[in-house]
Write a protein that holds these residues in place. Structure first.
Motif, PDB file in Angstrom:
ATOM      1  N   ALA A  65      14.191  13.805  80.044  1.00 18.53           N
ATOM      2  CA  ALA A  65      13.937  14.978  80.883  1.00 18.53           C
ATOM      3  C   ALA A  65      12.513  14.939  81.410  1.00 18.53           C
ATOM      4  O   ALA A  65      11.563  14.649  80.670  1.00 18.53           O
ATOM      5  CB  ALA A  65      14.169  16.256  80.089  1.00 18.53           C
ATOM      6  N   GLY A  66      12.360  15.241  82.693  1.00 11.18           N
ATOM      7  CA  GLY A  66      11.047  15.297  83.302  1.00 11.18           C
ATOM      8  C   GLY A  66      10.388  16.646  83.106  1.00 11.18           C
ATOM      9  O   GLY A  66      10.956  17.559  82.486  1.00 11.18           O
ATOM     10  N   LEU A  67       9.180  16.785  83.643  1.00  6.60           N
ATOM     11  CA  LEU A  67       8.430  18.027  83.468  1.00  6.60           C
ATOM     12  C   LEU A  67       9.148  19.207  84.100  1.00  6.60           C
ATOM     13  O   LEU A  67       9.252  20.282  83.500  1.00  6.60           O
ATOM     14  CB  LEU A  67       7.028  17.872  84.075  1.00  6.60           C
ATOM     15  CG  LEU A  67       6.140  19.123  84.029  1.00  6.60           C
ATOM     16  CD1 LEU A  67       5.919  19.590  82.601  1.00  6.60           C
ATOM     17  CD2 LEU A  67       4.813  18.852  84.723  1.00  6.60           C
ATOM     18  N   LEU A  68       9.660  19.020  85.330  1.00  7.95           N
ATOM     19  CA  LEU A  68      10.347  20.117  86.011  1.00  7.95           C
ATOM     20  C   LEU A  68      11.600  20.526  85.250  1.00  7.95           C
ATOM     21  O   LEU A  68      11.905  21.726  85.125  1.00  7.95           O
ATOM     22  CB  LEU A  68      10.698  19.703  87.440  1.00  7.95           C
ATOM     23  CG  LEU A  68      11.343  20.779  88.321  1.00  7.95           C
ATOM     24  CD1 LEU A  68      10.417  21.975  88.458  1.00  7.95           C
ATOM     25  CD2 LEU A  68      11.703  20.214  89.692  1.00  7.95           C
ATOM     26  N   THR A  69      12.334  19.567  84.732  1.00  7.32           N
ATOM     27  CA  THR A  69      13.543  19.883  83.954  1.00  7.32           C
ATOM     28  C   THR A  69      13.187  20.623  82.675  1.00  7.32           C
ATOM     29  O   THR A  69      13.869  21.583  82.282  1.00  7.32           O
ATOM     30  CB  THR A  69      14.302  18.593  83.622  1.00  7.32           C
ATOM     31  OG1 THR A  69      14.624  17.910  84.833  1.00  7.32           O
ATOM     32  CG2 THR A  69      15.582  18.901  82.863  1.00  7.32           C
ATOM     33  N   ILE A  70      12.111  20.198  82.008  1.00 10.17           N
ATOM     34  CA  ILE A  70      11.694  20.873  80.776  1.00 10.17           C
ATOM     35  C   ILE A  70      11.284  22.316  81.060  1.00 10.17           C
ATOM     36  O   ILE A  70      11.639  23.239  80.311  1.00 10.17           O
ATOM     37  CB  ILE A  70      10.545  20.094  80.116  1.00 10.17           C
ATOM     38  CG1 ILE A  70      11.049  18.749  79.593  1.00 10.17           C
ATOM     39  CG2 ILE A  70       9.921  20.899  78.980  1.00 10.17           C
ATOM     40  CD1 ILE A  70       9.972  17.868  79.009  1.00 10.17           C
ATOM     41  N   LEU A  71      10.568  22.523  82.158  1.00 10.83           N
ATOM     42  CA  LEU A  71      10.097  23.873  82.475  1.00 10.83           C
ATOM     43  C   LEU A  71      11.248  24.798  82.848  1.00 10.83           C
ATOM     44  O   LEU A  71      11.259  25.978  82.451  1.00 10.83           O
ATOM     45  CB  LEU A  71       9.079  23.819  83.611  1.00 10.83           C
ATOM     46  CG  LEU A  71       7.711  23.223  83.285  1.00 10.83           C
ATOM     47  CD1 LEU A  71       6.840  23.153  84.521  1.00 10.83           C
ATOM     48  CD2 LEU A  71       7.011  24.025  82.192  1.00 10.83           C
ATOM     49  N   THR A  72      12.223  24.303  83.625  1.00 17.17           N
ATOM     50  CA  THR A  72      13.280  25.167  84.146  1.00 17.17           C
ATOM     51  C   THR A  72      14.452  25.325  83.185  1.00 17.17           C
ATOM     52  O   THR A  72      15.052  26.404  83.102  1.00 17.17           O
ATOM     53  CB  THR A  72      13.794  24.617  85.489  1.00 17.17           C
ATOM     54  OG1 THR A  72      14.214  23.251  85.316  1.00 17.17           O
ATOM     55  CG2 THR A  72      12.690  24.671  86.530  1.00 17.17           C
ATOM     56  N   ARG A  73      14.791  24.275  82.447  1.00 21.36           N
ATOM     57  CA  ARG A  73      16.002  24.324  81.621  1.00 21.36           C
ATOM     58  C   ARG A  73      15.736  24.524  80.131  1.00 21.36           C
ATOM     59  O   ARG A  73      16.661  24.831  79.386  1.00 21.36           O
ATOM     60  CB  ARG A  73      16.816  23.039  81.811  1.00 21.36           C
ATOM     61  CG  ARG A  73      17.334  22.854  83.232  1.00 21.36           C
ATOM     62  CD  ARG A  73      18.301  21.688  83.315  1.00 21.36           C
ATOM     63  NE  ARG A  73      18.820  21.521  84.675  1.00 21.36           N
ATOM     64  CZ  ARG A  73      19.740  20.625  85.024  1.00 21.36           C
ATOM     65  NH1 ARG A  73      20.238  19.799  84.101  1.00 21.36           N
ATOM     66  NH2 ARG A  73      20.160  20.539  86.270  1.00 21.36           N
ATOM     67  N   ILE A  74      14.497  24.334  79.709  1.00 21.61           N
ATOM     68  CA  ILE A  74      14.191  24.489  78.283  1.00 21.61           C
ATOM     69  C   ILE A  74      13.164  25.592  78.062  1.00 21.61           C
ATOM     70  O   ILE A  74      13.399  26.546  77.319  1.00 21.61           O
ATOM     71  CB  ILE A  74      13.692  23.158  77.696  1.00 21.61           C
ATOM     72  CG1 ILE A  74      14.780  22.083  77.824  1.00 21.61           C
ATOM     73  CG2 ILE A  74      13.285  23.333  76.236  1.00 21.61           C
ATOM     74  CD1 ILE A  74      14.359  20.728  77.352  1.00 21.61           C
TER      75      ILE A  74
END
Length: 292
Positions: free
Chosen positions: A195-204
């Protein structure tokens, strides 16, 4: 012998839980009293807004006077023809737009300061805090001159920029304490899965820290909605906000108390509705960063 050994601990347990039960009732009663005391000014303002001007101006106030909606009719321009909707829409636009920008900027900054701490992050946090040490009125003249040269006087987007810069330090401080409670194992597992930074911020981060995000958003919205100083000086007819419109009810002819209270009730309703709608998230968010 057996009955004695089984009943004695129960008696001791009753003696221990009894005072704690009464103590909980006392704290609950005190909470209700404090809540009523905080509601009393708004309740008094609401009652005054429903009175006629002569009844509202009596000293002491006549609580049992007849009720009327004349103050609210005056607020919505029945006699003057001046509509309150443009200032209300301006306040709503500035508050929502600045709150969204604050969250967009504060969440990554808090992520860098808590989950992925940068070097000397304490100095960074102190820098954010130091921006709130200057009184707002001290920066009013430079901001006015900059806005005048940029041609942005009486522009609602100028207020959006100012409110974002004013609320961003508080939002970063709040979000950092919230994100510090996010389990690091979840983030490590997401990173291992690619998971990238954007995915971590939005989905986690966003689902886990939703109460903290809601609390930060609500506080930023309230601060933006209630701001008067910059809105009064930097706006005019086009971009005037609801607090500026509210000050127009204090005229040289006198203070019409019922009309002013009716206007104040209407201007306060969006904040009250937002706080009531997000009260569960607000309580969770405000307690999230305090519990270690």
């Amino acid at each position: 012998m057996t009955s004695t050994t089984t009943t004695a601990p129960a008696g001791r347990q009753r003696r221990r839980t009894g005072p704690f039960r009464h103590r909980g009732s006392i704290w609950g009663l005190l909470a209700w009293v404090c809540g009523l005391l905080f509601f009393l000014p708004f309740g008094w303002m609401l009652l005054t807004s429903l009175h006629s001007e002569p009844a509202a101006a009596t000293n002491p106030p006549d609580i049992g006077a007849g009720l009327t909606l004349q103050g609210f009719r005056e607020f919505f321009g029945e006699s003057t023809g001046v509509s309150p909707w443009p200032p209300l829409i301006n306040s709503l636009t500035a508050s929502i737009a600045s709150t969204v920008l604050v969250l967009v900027l504060a969440v990554p900054a808090a992520y860098a300061l808590s989950i992925k701490p940068v070097r000397k992050w304490t100095d960074v946090m102190f820098f954010f805090l130091s921006t709130k040490m200057l009184p707002a009125v001290a920066g009013l003249l430079p901001v006015y001159l900059i806005a005048q040269h940029a041609g942005m006087l009486d522009n609602i987007w100028l207020l959006v920029i100012l409110y974002t810069s004013m609320n961003l330090p508080i939002a970063v401080w709040m979000m950092r304490s919230f994100l510090a409670e996010v389990p690091k194992e979840i983030l490590e597992a997401a990173s291992i899965d690619g998971a990238g930074l954007l995915t971590i911020l939005t989905r986690i981060i966003a689902p886990v820290a939703a109460p903290g995000i809601a609390a930060t958003a609500l506080i930023s919205f309230i601060f933006s909605w209630n701001e008067l100083l910059f809105a009064r000086v930097l706006t005019g007819v086009v971009a005037g906000t609801a607090p500026v419109f509210l000050t127009g009810f204090v005229t040289s002819q006198g203070l019409f108390l019922a009309k002013v209270c009716a206007a104040a009730v209407c201007v306060s309703l969006p904040v009250l509705i937002a706080g009531f709608a997000a009260q569960d998230k607000l309580v969770q968010g405000l307690s999230l960063g305090a519990v270690k």
